[in-house]
Design a protein around this motif. Structure first.
Motif, mmCIF file in Angstrom:
data_model
loop_
_atom_site.group_PDB
_atom_site.id
_atom_site.type_symbol
_atom_site.label_atom_id
_atom_site.label_comp_id
_atom_site.label_asym_id
_atom_site.label_seq_id
_atom_site.Cartn_x
_atom_site.Cartn_y
_atom_site.Cartn_z
ATOM 1 N N UNK A 141 17.219 1.328 0.824
ATOM 2 C CA UNK A 141 15.822 0.992 0.561
ATOM 3 C C UNK A 141 15.284 0.131 1.682
ATOM 4 N N UNK A 142 14.075 0.458 2.143
ATOM 5 C CA UNK A 142 13.412 -0.345 3.166
ATOM 6 C C UNK A 142 11.956 -0.503 2.789
ATOM 7 N N UNK A 143 11.327 -1.510 3.345
ATOM 8 C CA UNK A 143 9.895 -1.692 3.147
ATOM 9 C C UNK A 143 9.303 -2.373 4.364
ATOM 10 N N UNK A 144 8.016 -2.129 4.565
ATOM 11 C CA UNK A 144 7.314 -2.738 5.685
ATOM 12 C C UNK A 144 5.827 -2.785 5.349
ATOM 13 N N UNK A 145 5.134 -3.714 5.956
ATOM 14 C CA UNK A 145 3.698 -3.845 5.761
ATOM 15 C C UNK A 145 2.980 -3.851 7.092
ATOM 16 N N UNK A 146 1.766 -3.303 7.095
ATOM 17 C CA UNK A 146 0.955 -3.270 8.308
ATOM 18 C C UNK A 146 -0.500 -3.081 7.897
ATOM 19 N N UNK A 147 -1.381 -3.033 8.880
ATOM 20 C CA UNK A 147 -2.817 -2.924 8.620
ATOM 21 C C UNK A 147 -3.184 -1.595 7.969
ATOM 22 N N UNK A 148 -2.459 -0.527 8.308
ATOM 23 C CA UNK A 148 -2.731 0.759 7.655
ATOM 24 C C UNK A 148 -1.414 1.402 7.229
ATOM 25 N N UNK A 149 -1.515 2.402 6.375
ATOM 26 C CA UNK A 149 -0.313 3.002 5.791
ATOM 27 C C UNK A 149 0.530 3.774 6.808
ATOM 28 N N UNK A 150 -0.070 4.307 7.850
ATOM 29 C CA UNK A 150 0.682 5.046 8.859
ATOM 30 C C UNK A 150 1.581 4.108 9.664
#
Length: 98
Positions: free
Chosen positions: A68-77
């Motif tokens: 399992x991994x996760x990440x956040x950014x300004x847009x979903x791409x």
């Protein structure tokens, strides 16, 4: 391999589904017995003065360990690309351990 894409608080356009499915074929090539890849997109709203961003969570289900991994950014791409890179790295680490 079954690819499931869900969105919480955000719509999932067909373009994103195609993009994610195309990338998932690379995972299927690395993990031969992969059962499913679950992709969850969550929109985080403004909190504590910080603008909202998208968070993508990837879960790879296989007979071996669940990755399992996760990440956040300004847009979903961008968030998907960051989480996908982490997923590939963890797959490589698991293969090296074997």
């Amino acid at each position: 391999m079954d690819v499931t894409i869900t969105g919480r608080g955000v719509g999932i356009p067909e373009r994103f589904e195609d993009y994610a499915t195309e990338k998932a074929t690379k995972v299927a090539g690395l993990v031969e017995k992969a059962l499913a890849l679950e992709i969850k997109v969550v929109r985080h709203h403004e909190t504590r003065g910080v603008t909202g961003d998208d968070r993508v969570e990837l879960t790879l289900v296989s007979p071996g360990p669940v990755i399992r991994t996760e990440a956040g950014a300004a847009d979903k791409y961008a968030a998907f690309d960051l989480a996908f890179d982490k997923l590939l790295e963890r797959i490589r680490q698991a293969k090296d351990r074997r």
